[in-house]
Design a protein around this motif. Structure first.
Motif, PDB file in Angstrom:
ATOM      1  N   ASP A  41       0.807  -1.226   0.000  1.00  0.00           N
ATOM      2  CA  ASP A  41       0.000   0.000   0.000  1.00  0.00           C
ATOM      3  C   ASP A  41       0.835   1.269   0.000  1.00  0.00           C
ATOM      4  N   GLY A  42       2.114   1.157  -0.380  1.00  0.00           N
ATOM      5  CA  GLY A  42       2.992   2.316  -0.437  1.00  0.00           C
ATOM      6  C   GLY A  42       4.428   1.894  -0.208  1.00  0.00           C
ATOM      7  N   PHE A  43       5.262   2.825   0.267  1.00  0.00           N
ATOM      8  CA  PHE A  43       6.649   2.480   0.577  1.00  0.00           C
ATOM      9  C   PHE A  43       7.209   3.501   1.561  1.00  0.00           C
ATOM     10  N   MET A  44       8.290   3.097   2.236  1.00  0.00           N
ATOM     11  CA  MET A  44       8.943   3.954   3.215  1.00  0.00           C
ATOM     12  C   MET A  44      10.387   4.174   2.789  1.00  0.00           C
TER      13      MET A  44
ATOM     14  N   LEU B  24       5.005   6.593   2.693  1.00  0.00           N
ATOM     15  CA  LEU B  24       4.203   7.268   1.681  1.00  0.00           C
ATOM     16  C   LEU B  24       3.154   6.267   1.230  1.00  0.00           C
ATOM     17  N   SER B  25       1.900   6.543   1.552  1.00  0.00           N
ATOM     18  CA  SER B  25       0.810   5.600   1.286  1.00  0.00           C
ATOM     19  C   SER B  25       0.037   5.978   0.041  1.00  0.00           C
ATOM     20  N   PHE B  26      -0.485   4.959  -0.647  1.00  0.00           N
ATOM     21  CA  PHE B  26      -1.331   5.223  -1.792  1.00  0.00           C
ATOM     22  C   PHE B  26      -2.494   6.102  -1.340  1.00  0.00           C
TER      23      PHE B  26
ATOM     24  N   VAL C   2       5.854  13.756  -4.498  1.00  0.00           N
ATOM     25  CA  VAL C   2       6.965  14.152  -5.381  1.00  0.00           C
ATOM     26  C   VAL C   2       7.881  15.132  -4.663  1.00  0.00           C
ATOM     27  N   ALA C   3       7.312  16.096  -3.946  1.00  0.00           N
ATOM     28  CA  ALA C   3       8.134  17.075  -3.217  1.00  0.00           C
ATOM     29  C   ALA C   3       8.978  16.389  -2.146  1.00  0.00           C
ATOM     30  N   PHE C   4       8.393  15.444  -1.423  1.00  0.00           N
ATOM     31  CA  PHE C   4       9.117  14.748  -0.356  1.00  0.00           C
ATOM     32  C   PHE C   4      10.289  13.959  -0.930  1.00  0.00           C
ATOM     33  N   ILE C   5      10.047  13.177  -1.985  1.00  0.00           N
ATOM     34  CA  ILE C   5      11.125  12.372  -2.575  1.00  0.00           C
ATOM     35  C   ILE C   5      12.168  13.272  -3.230  1.00  0.00           C
TER      36      ILE C   5
END
Length: 196
Positions: A51-54, A67-69, A77-80
């Motif tokens: 359901d996302g990734f950390m 970061l969850s779906f 996008v800003a965080f990554i």
């Protein structure tokens, strides 16, 4: 569930659906019974989930933020981008996906994010993705089918127009073959595109 594959493979595999695998009969009934999630601690690591990734924080300071779906595309996008030293992503879009138009972002390392209607909707790890991008059970690009079966006894392997594919819960992927020494070449979760 749908999926997208890495840059060269992304172009070849853009627009169909992967079947949803039912949860295993022995799946934990609650989060309390599930194993604790280790937060990634080194740059180049990420915990890949259905359901996302950390992603890991730079320098391993503190715990990662999952970061969850469903989170807003702009926030993800800003965080990554900040984690990548403000390197802007490469962007693409495909209006032909069965799930509807999708937008994509990647930073050139074999890991791509998919967005639907302005929301984070899927991830794909492909050849070139760091080995530190792995599931809780340690499966990553380059893991063998034997590793996959040991970590997920309920894994389903099937042949289709893309070649050998697997489903382990709600994480899907492609394999280089069907023998125990075949390796995982792509993994994905969530909504993405693939031509079959």
């Amino acid at each position: 569930m749908k999926h997208v594959l890495p840059l060269s493979a992304f172009a070849l595999l853009v627009a169909a659906c992967s079947p949803e695998a039912p949860p295993p009969a022995d799946a934990p009934a609650s989060d309390a019974a599930a194993p604790a999630r280790p937060a990634p601690t080194q740059p180049g690591e990420a915990l890949l989930e259905a359901d996302g990734f950390m992603p890991a924080n730079p320098g391993g300071h503190g715990t990662g933020r999952k970061l969850s779906f469903g989170e807003p595309e702009t926030d993800v996008v800003a965080f990554i981008t900040r984690l990548r030293g403000d390197q802007p992503p490469r962007r693409a879009a495909n209006a032909e996906c069965p799930a509807g138009p999708l937008a994509f972002a990647d930073w050139g390392d074999g890991f791509q994010l998919a967005f639907s209607e302005g929301k984070f909707a899927g991830w794909t790890a492909a050849e070139g993705a760091p080995h530190g991008f792995a599931t809780l059970s340690g499966i990553h690009i380059g893991s063998t089918l034997a590793d996959l079966r040991a970590a997920h006894p309920d894994v389903v392997v099937r042949e289709d127009s893309l070649g050998p594919e697997f489903s382990a819960g709600e994480i899907y992927g492609t394999l280089s073959g069907t023998g125990d020494d075949a390796v995982v070449t792509t993994m994905w979760a969530g909504v993405n595109c693939v031509f079959r």
